[in-house]
Design a protein around this motif. Structure first.
Motif, PDB file in Angstrom:
ATOM      1  N   ASN A  97       0.844  -1.193   0.000  1.00  0.00           N
ATOM      2  CA  ASN A  97       0.000   0.000   0.000  1.00  0.00           C
ATOM      3  C   ASN A  97       0.881   1.245   0.000  1.00  0.00           C
ATOM      4  N   LEU A  98       0.424   2.285  -0.708  1.00  0.00           N
ATOM      5  CA  LEU A  98       1.019   3.610  -0.605  1.00  0.00           C
ATOM      6  C   LEU A  98       0.104   4.476   0.250  1.00  0.00           C
ATOM      7  N   TYR A  99       0.636   4.980   1.367  1.00  0.00           N
ATOM      8  CA  TYR A  99      -0.144   5.848   2.259  1.00  0.00           C
ATOM      9  C   TYR A  99       0.276   7.298   2.064  1.00  0.00           C
ATOM     10  N   LEU A 100      -0.691   8.176   2.124  1.00  0.00           N
ATOM     11  CA  LEU A 100      -0.423   9.613   2.136  1.00  0.00           C
ATOM     12  C   LEU A 100      -0.387  10.087   3.583  1.00  0.00           C
ATOM     13  N   ASP A 101       0.703  10.762   3.950  1.00  0.00           N
ATOM     14  CA  ASP A 101       0.869  11.345   5.290  1.00  0.00           C
ATOM     15  C   ASP A 101       0.673  10.306   6.392  1.00  0.00           C
ATOM     16  N   TYR A 102       1.392   9.182   6.266  1.00  0.00           N
ATOM     17  CA  TYR A 102       1.321   8.128   7.283  1.00  0.00           C
ATOM     18  C   TYR A 102       1.874   8.636   8.619  1.00  0.00           C
ATOM     19  N   GLY A 103       1.164   8.296   9.674  1.00  0.00           N
ATOM     20  CA  GLY A 103       1.556   8.678  11.028  1.00  0.00           C
ATOM     21  C   GLY A 103       0.766   9.837  11.577  1.00  0.00           C
ATOM     22  N   GLU A 153       3.261  22.880   1.445  1.00  0.00           N
ATOM     23  CA  GLU A 153       3.154  21.929   0.340  1.00  0.00           C
ATOM     24  C   GLU A 153       3.775  20.583   0.684  1.00  0.00           C
ATOM     25  N   CYS A 154       4.108  20.353   1.933  1.00  0.00           N
ATOM     26  CA  CYS A 154       4.831  19.146   2.335  1.00  0.00           C
ATOM     27  C   CYS A 154       3.881  18.003   2.680  1.00  0.00           C
ATOM     28  N   HIS A 155       4.184  16.843   2.137  1.00  0.00           N
ATOM     29  CA  HIS A 155       3.467  15.613   2.466  1.00  0.00           C
ATOM     30  C   HIS A 155       4.497  14.494   2.578  1.00  0.00           C
ATOM     31  N   THR A 156       4.025  13.317   2.927  1.00  0.00           N
ATOM     32  CA  THR A 156       4.866  12.129   2.867  1.00  0.00           C
ATOM     33  C   THR A 156       4.120  11.028   2.126  1.00  0.00           C
ATOM     34  N   ILE A 157       4.887  10.191   1.460  1.00  0.00           N
ATOM     35  CA  ILE A 157       4.370   8.973   0.841  1.00  0.00           C
ATOM     36  C   ILE A 157       5.079   7.802   1.510  1.00  0.00           C
ATOM     37  N   THR A 158       4.298   6.888   2.043  1.00  0.00           N
ATOM     38  CA  THR A 158       4.860   5.723   2.728  1.00  0.00           C
ATOM     39  C   THR A 158       4.445   4.458   1.987  1.00  0.00           C
ATOM     40  N   MET A 159       5.435   3.673   1.564  1.00  0.00           N
ATOM     41  CA  MET A 159       5.177   2.359   0.995  1.00  0.00           C
ATOM     42  C   MET A 159       5.250   1.336   2.122  1.00  0.00           C
ATOM     43  N   MET A 160       4.169   0.590   2.305  1.00  0.00           N
ATOM     44  CA  MET A 160       4.135  -0.427   3.352  1.00  0.00           C
ATOM     45  C   MET A 160       3.831  -1.783   2.735  1.00  0.00           C
ATOM     46  N   ALA A 161       4.566  -2.812   3.168  1.00  0.00           N
ATOM     47  CA  ALA A 161       4.396  -4.175   2.659  1.00  0.00           C
ATOM     48  C   ALA A 161       3.933  -5.088   3.781  1.00  0.00           C
ATOM     49  N   SER A 162       3.041  -5.996   3.436  1.00  0.00           N
ATOM     50  CA  SER A 162       2.528  -6.990   4.382  1.00  0.00           C
ATOM     51  C   SER A 162       1.906  -8.121   3.574  1.00  0.00           C
ATOM     52  N   HIS A 163       1.674  -9.242   4.219  1.00  0.00           N
ATOM     53  CA  HIS A 163       0.993 -10.337   3.533  1.00  0.00           C
ATOM     54  C   HIS A 163      -0.527 -10.160   3.547  1.00  0.00           C
ATOM     55  N   THR A 164      -1.053  -9.398   4.510  1.00  0.00           N
ATOM     56  CA  THR A 164      -2.499  -9.200   4.594  1.00  0.00           C
ATOM     57  C   THR A 164      -2.804  -7.815   5.139  1.00  0.00           C
ATOM     58  N   PHE A 165      -3.629  -7.058   4.402  1.00  0.00           N
ATOM     59  CA  PHE A 165      -4.153  -5.779   4.881  1.00  0.00           C
ATOM     60  C   PHE A 165      -5.624  -5.965   5.244  1.00  0.00           C
ATOM     61  N   ASP A 166      -6.086  -5.164   6.200  1.00  0.00           N
ATOM     62  CA  ASP A 166      -7.449  -5.306   6.703  1.00  0.00           C
ATOM     63  C   ASP A 166      -8.128  -3.944   6.680  1.00  0.00           C
ATOM     64  N   ASP A 167      -9.197  -3.798   5.865  1.00  0.00           N
ATOM     65  CA  ASP A 167      -9.888  -2.516   5.813  1.00  0.00           C
ATOM     66  C   ASP A 167     -10.614  -2.212   7.117  1.00  0.00           C
ATOM     67  N   ARG A 168     -10.848  -3.235   7.938  1.00  0.00           N
ATOM     68  CA  ARG A 168     -11.455  -2.987   9.249  1.00  0.00           C
ATOM     69  C   ARG A 168     -10.447  -2.418  10.241  1.00  0.00           C
ATOM     70  N   LYS A 169      -9.181  -2.382   9.851  1.00  0.00           N
ATOM     71  CA  LYS A 169      -8.137  -1.748  10.651  1.00  0.00           C
ATOM     72  C   LYS A 169      -7.553  -0.557   9.898  1.00  0.00           C
ATOM     73  N   CYS A 170      -8.425   0.192   9.252  1.00  0.00           N
ATOM     74  CA  CYS A 170      -8.039   1.395   8.506  1.00  0.00           C
ATOM     75  C   CYS A 170      -7.051   1.083   7.392  1.00  0.00           C
ATOM     76  N   ASP A 171      -7.226  -0.073   6.739  1.00  0.00           N
ATOM     77  CA  ASP A 171      -6.349  -0.489   5.639  1.00  0.00           C
ATOM     78  C   ASP A 171      -4.905  -0.675   6.086  1.00  0.00           C
ATOM     79  N   CYS A 172      -4.714  -1.002   7.356  1.00  0.00           N
ATOM     80  CA  CYS A 172      -3.392  -1.326   7.875  1.00  0.00           C
ATOM     81  C   CYS A 172      -3.167  -2.834   7.801  1.00  0.00           C
ATOM     82  N   PRO A 173      -1.923  -3.290   7.974  1.00  0.00           N
ATOM     83  CA  PRO A 173      -1.690  -4.737   8.012  1.00  0.00           C
ATOM     84  C   PRO A 173      -2.489  -5.409   9.113  1.00  0.00           C
ATOM     85  N   ASP A 174      -2.968  -6.597   8.817  1.00  0.00           N
ATOM     86  CA  ASP A 174      -3.742  -7.346   9.801  1.00  0.00           C
ATOM     87  C   ASP A 174      -2.890  -7.724  11.007  1.00  0.00           C
ATOM     88  N   ASP A 175      -1.621  -8.053  10.773  1.00  0.00           N
ATOM     89  CA  ASP A 175      -0.698  -8.421  11.842  1.00  0.00           C
ATOM     90  C   ASP A 175       0.366  -7.340  11.958  1.00  0.00           C
TER      91      ASP A 175
END
Length: 230
Positions: A97-103, A153-175
């Motif tokens: 997933n690519l997140y905008l302004d992660y954190g 005009e500052c943002h961040t782009i975060t690439m996150m890798a996982s085997h499973t993402f969960d939309d019930r956890k705000c599209d974060c990794p399940d584990d």
């Protein structure tokens, strides 16, 4: 001259040796039978090999380099982010997933301002080495916000890798133990304006922060079911 062997004496020696050979053979067969009766059967099985345990994916940036801010191209609306992933997947593909302004805490629950790109990598092994992955930010569909939640005009782009993402956890990794990420600074600025050369780092002392390893996401991000009626 050596005297010839007497046939009668040779037969006598052979006949005398037969009882001893028969006794030794009987003892060997008896020992084997005893071992078989004690174990139920005498079978040599091939060794069994377990599959390697799955490991969290490890991301390594390729381009752009994460220590250099990425300036948005006002003409080309597509920006690609390249990395490699290394993991023992045990048959499960790696998702990105690519997140905008992660954190940065968003709408009181989300640890990012949205997923602005997705990708996946076929399952592999550590022995097979690093595998390339590219995730794309397409601003034709995902406009970057310009409000007081970010520094100009500052943002961040975060690439996150996982085997499973969960939309019930705000599209974060399940584990939360199964994830890896890389963050780039992103400067969205017209070339005819006074653009910053770098962006301040996320400061959770002055900014409301949240991250994907927060266990409360399991309850805070669940969307209530909408009653559609009969």
């Amino acid at each position: 001259m050596t005297a010839p062997t007497c046939p009668s004496l040779l037969r006598a020696a052979v006949l005398a040796a037969r009882p001893r050979f028969a006794t030794a053979l009987a003892r060997s067969l008896g020992a084997a039978a005893l071992a078989a009766s004690a174990t139920g059967c005498l079978v040599i099985s091939p060794p069994e090999y377990d599959h390697p345990e799955r490991t969290p994916p490890v991301l390594t940036a390729v381009f752009p380099p994460p220590h250099t801010p990425v300036h948005i191209d006002p003409v080309n609306m597509i920006t690609n982010f390249h990395a490699t992933v290394l993991s023992e997947d045990n048959g499960d593909p790696v998702k990105v997933n690519l997140y905008l302004d992660y954190g940065r805490l968003f709408i009181d629950t989300h640890p990012h301002r949205g997923v602005v790109g997705r990708a996946s990598v076929e399952a592999g092994t550590i022995a097979g080495g690093q595998r390339p992955v590219t995730a794309t930010l397409d601003r034709n569909f995902d406009r970057l916000p310009n409000d007081s939640m970010t520094e100009g005009e500052c943002h961040t782009i975060t690439m996150m890798a996982s085997h499973t993402f969960d939309d019930r956890k705000c599209d974060c990794p399940d584990d939360p133990n199964d994830m890896s990420w890389i963050t780039w600074q992103l400067i969205d600025c017209r070339p005819d304006e006074q653009c910053p050369t770098s962006c301040p780092a996320l400061d959770c002392q002055t900014t409301r922060c949240r991250f994907c390893d927060d266990p409360a996401l399991a309850t805070d991000c669940v969307r209530p079911e909408v009653d559609a009626g009969p």
